[in-house]
Design a protein around this motif. Sequence first.
Motif, PDB file in Angstrom:
ATOM      1  N   ALA A 128       0.830  -1.209   0.000  1.00 13.97           N
ATOM      2  CA  ALA A 128       0.000   0.000   0.000  1.00 13.97           C
ATOM      3  C   ALA A 128       0.864   1.258   0.000  1.00 13.97           C
ATOM      4  N   SER A 129       1.928   1.267   0.800  1.00 13.88           N
ATOM      5  CA  SER A 129       2.825   2.428   0.862  1.00 13.88           C
ATOM      6  C   SER A 129       3.515   2.660  -0.473  1.00 13.88           C
ATOM      7  N   ASP A 130       3.940   1.571  -1.120  1.00 16.56           N
ATOM      8  CA  ASP A 130       4.591   1.678  -2.436  1.00 16.56           C
ATOM      9  C   ASP A 130       3.624   2.248  -3.469  1.00 16.56           C
ATOM     10  N   PHE A 131       2.361   1.779  -3.424  1.00 16.09           N
ATOM     11  CA  PHE A 131       1.357   2.276  -4.361  1.00 16.09           C
ATOM     12  C   PHE A 131       1.097   3.760  -4.140  1.00 16.09           C
ATOM     13  N   GLN A 132       0.918   4.157  -2.878  1.00 16.16           N
ATOM     14  CA  GLN A 132       0.618   5.563  -2.587  1.00 16.16           C
ATOM     15  C   GLN A 132       1.775   6.475  -3.019  1.00 16.16           C
ATOM     16  N   ALA A 133       3.012   5.971  -2.876  1.00 15.02           N
ATOM     17  CA  ALA A 133       4.182   6.773  -3.274  1.00 15.02           C
ATOM     18  C   ALA A 133       4.222   6.993  -4.783  1.00 15.02           C
ATOM     19  N   LYS A 134       3.726   6.022  -5.556  1.00 10.73           N
ATOM     20  CA  LYS A 134       3.750   6.114  -7.024  1.00 10.73           C
ATOM     21  C   LYS A 134       2.450   6.664  -7.602  1.00 10.73           C
ATOM     22  N   LYS A 135       1.454   6.873  -6.749  1.00 10.38           N
ATOM     23  CA  LYS A 135       0.111   7.237  -7.215  1.00 10.38           C
ATOM     24  C   LYS A 135       0.113   8.505  -8.078  1.00 10.38           C
ATOM     25  N   LEU A 138       1.502   7.743 -11.553  1.00  9.37           N
ATOM     26  CA  LEU A 138       0.544   6.952 -12.336  1.00  9.37           C
ATOM     27  C   LEU A 138      -0.604   7.825 -12.831  1.00  9.37           C
ATOM     28  N   GLU A 139      -1.084   8.720 -11.987  1.00  7.25           N
ATOM     29  CA  GLU A 139      -2.181   9.608 -12.366  1.00  7.25           C
ATOM     30  C   GLU A 139      -1.744  10.581 -13.460  1.00  7.25           C
ATOM     31  N   ALA A 140      -0.511  11.091 -13.346  1.00  5.45           N
ATOM     32  CA  ALA A 140       0.004  12.020 -14.361  1.00  5.45           C
ATOM     33  C   ALA A 140       0.086  11.334 -15.721  1.00  5.45           C
ATOM     34  N   ALA A 141       0.516  10.073 -15.723  1.00  8.53           N
ATOM     35  CA  ALA A 141       0.611   9.305 -16.977  1.00  8.53           C
ATOM     36  C   ALA A 141      -0.775   9.098 -17.590  1.00  8.53           C
ATOM     37  N   GLU A 142      -1.767   8.825 -16.748  1.00  5.52           N
ATOM     38  CA  GLU A 142      -3.133   8.625 -17.240  1.00  5.52           C
ATOM     39  C   GLU A 142      -3.727   9.917 -17.789  1.00  5.52           C
ATOM     40  N   ARG A 143      -3.380  11.053 -17.159  1.00  6.46           N
ATOM     41  CA  ARG A 143      -3.929  12.342 -17.609  1.00  6.46           C
ATOM     42  C   ARG A 143      -3.372  12.760 -18.967  1.00  6.46           C
ATOM     43  N   LYS A 144      -2.185  12.251 -19.289  1.00  5.45           N
ATOM     44  CA  LYS A 144      -1.617  12.530 -20.624  1.00  5.45           C
ATOM     45  C   LYS A 144      -2.450  11.840 -21.694  1.00  5.45           C
ATOM     46  N   LYS A 145      -3.002  10.675 -21.337  1.00  4.65           N
ATOM     47  CA  LYS A 145      -3.845   9.933 -22.286  1.00  4.65           C
ATOM     48  C   LYS A 145      -5.271  10.483 -22.300  1.00  4.65           C
ATOM     49  N   ASP A 146      -5.742  10.913 -21.117  1.00  5.21           N
ATOM     50  CA  ASP A 146      -7.137  11.358 -21.007  1.00  5.21           C
ATOM     51  C   ASP A 146      -7.203  12.564 -20.069  1.00  5.21           C
ATOM     52  N   PRO A 153      -8.210   5.748  -7.174  1.00  9.29           N
ATOM     53  CA  PRO A 153      -8.593   5.647  -5.759  1.00  9.29           C
ATOM     54  C   PRO A 153      -7.358   5.371  -4.916  1.00  9.29           C
ATOM     55  N   ASN A 154      -7.442   5.652  -3.634  1.00  7.54           N
ATOM     56  CA  ASN A 154      -6.344   5.326  -2.722  1.00  7.54           C
ATOM     57  C   ASN A 154      -6.329   3.819  -2.466  1.00  7.54           C
ATOM     58  N   HIS A 155      -5.185   3.327  -1.993  1.00  2.69           N
ATOM     59  CA  HIS A 155      -5.087   1.899  -1.686  1.00  2.69           C
ATOM     60  C   HIS A 155      -5.954   1.587  -0.471  1.00  2.69           C
ATOM     61  N   TYR A 156      -6.726   0.529  -0.575  1.00  2.00           N
ATOM     62  CA  TYR A 156      -7.678   0.207   0.481  1.00  2.00           C
ATOM     63  C   TYR A 156      -7.030  -0.011   1.841  1.00  2.00           C
ATOM     64  N   PHE A 157      -5.792  -0.560   1.864  1.00  2.95           N
ATOM     65  CA  PHE A 157      -5.190  -0.838   3.167  1.00  2.95           C
ATOM     66  C   PHE A 157      -4.769   0.444   3.877  1.00  2.95           C
ATOM     67  N   ILE A 158      -4.353   1.460   3.128  1.00  8.85           N
ATOM     68  CA  ILE A 158      -4.029   2.753   3.745  1.00  8.85           C
ATOM     69  C   ILE A 158      -5.272   3.300   4.441  1.00  8.85           C
ATOM     70  N   MET A 159      -6.426   3.154   3.782  1.00 11.45           N
ATOM     71  CA  MET A 159      -7.675   3.644   4.381  1.00 11.45           C
ATOM     72  C   MET A 159      -8.024   2.851   5.640  1.00 11.45           C
ATOM     73  N   ILE A 160      -7.872   1.523   5.579  1.00 11.72           N
ATOM     74  CA  ILE A 160      -8.155   0.685   6.755  1.00 11.72           C
ATOM     75  C   ILE A 160      -7.236   1.070   7.910  1.00 11.72           C
ATOM     76  N   LYS A 161      -5.963   1.257   7.605  1.00 15.50           N
ATOM     77  CA  LYS A 161      -4.989   1.597   8.651  1.00 15.50           C
ATOM     78  C   LYS A 161      -5.306   2.954   9.276  1.00 15.50           C
ATOM     79  N   GLN A 162      -5.584   3.946   8.430  1.00 13.05           N
ATOM     80  CA  GLN A 162      -5.891   5.282   8.947  1.00 13.05           C
ATOM     81  C   GLN A 162      -7.149   5.265   9.817  1.00 13.05           C
ATOM     82  N   LEU A 163      -8.176   4.563   9.354  1.00 12.52           N
ATOM     83  CA  LEU A 163      -9.430   4.527  10.113  1.00 12.52           C
ATOM     84  C   LEU A 163      -9.304   3.706  11.389  1.00 12.52           C
TER      85      LEU A 163
END
Length: 202
Positions: A128-135, A138-146, A153-163
């Motif tokens: 989850a931490s690795d995904f959030q660091a690259k998020k 990844l979003e910037a790359a997608e915005r170039k296409k669209d 969305p955020n990684h589900y485990f980060i949300m579980i941990k925070q809550l």
Amino acid sequence: MDRRELIKQIALLTGGIMIGGNALLTGCSPNKSAKNEKIRFSQQQQDLLNEIGDTILPPTKSPGAKAANVGAFMEIMVRDCYEEKDQQAFIDGMKKLDEASKKIHGNGFMTINAQQKLAFIQQLDKEASDFQAKKGELEAAERKKDKNFAGLPNHYFIMIKQLTLLGYFTSEVGCTQAMRYTPAPGRYEGDVPYQKGDKAWA
């Protein structure tokens, strides 16, 4: 510790921003649509979230996250404070977590032993931490296409941990047993000596 400070500390502990933090700070419920009102976690889902919470914050000298019933707290927070994409990621994530546990250990999360639960959660936390660091990348790359890309969305485990952390440390159990607690009103003491290792004040 006030809510703003707690949210800041949880964000620091989980390496990013507090998801749904703006709604928490303003006390709003931004998601009051009929669709969101239908978001209800089954008892089985709440039990799973309580078990995950107890692995993140196990009982020690004070009770663990399960004693604070963080699973029920998470349902309210997901329904009232999360954007739709994060709500869906959270709900799908509970299923993914259990499926991953079955794939690795041959059993769902609820039935594996404590050592397996801890190792599994640690692995998931890293993922989850690795995904959030690259998020952002990844979003910037997608915005170039669209150009209309709304974001991942955020990684589900980060949300579980925070809550888990937020639910526990704002609960009666967390405030009165995991932290030092003095009921109010009481005598004002402006200068209280601190001993190394003392619990934080609730």
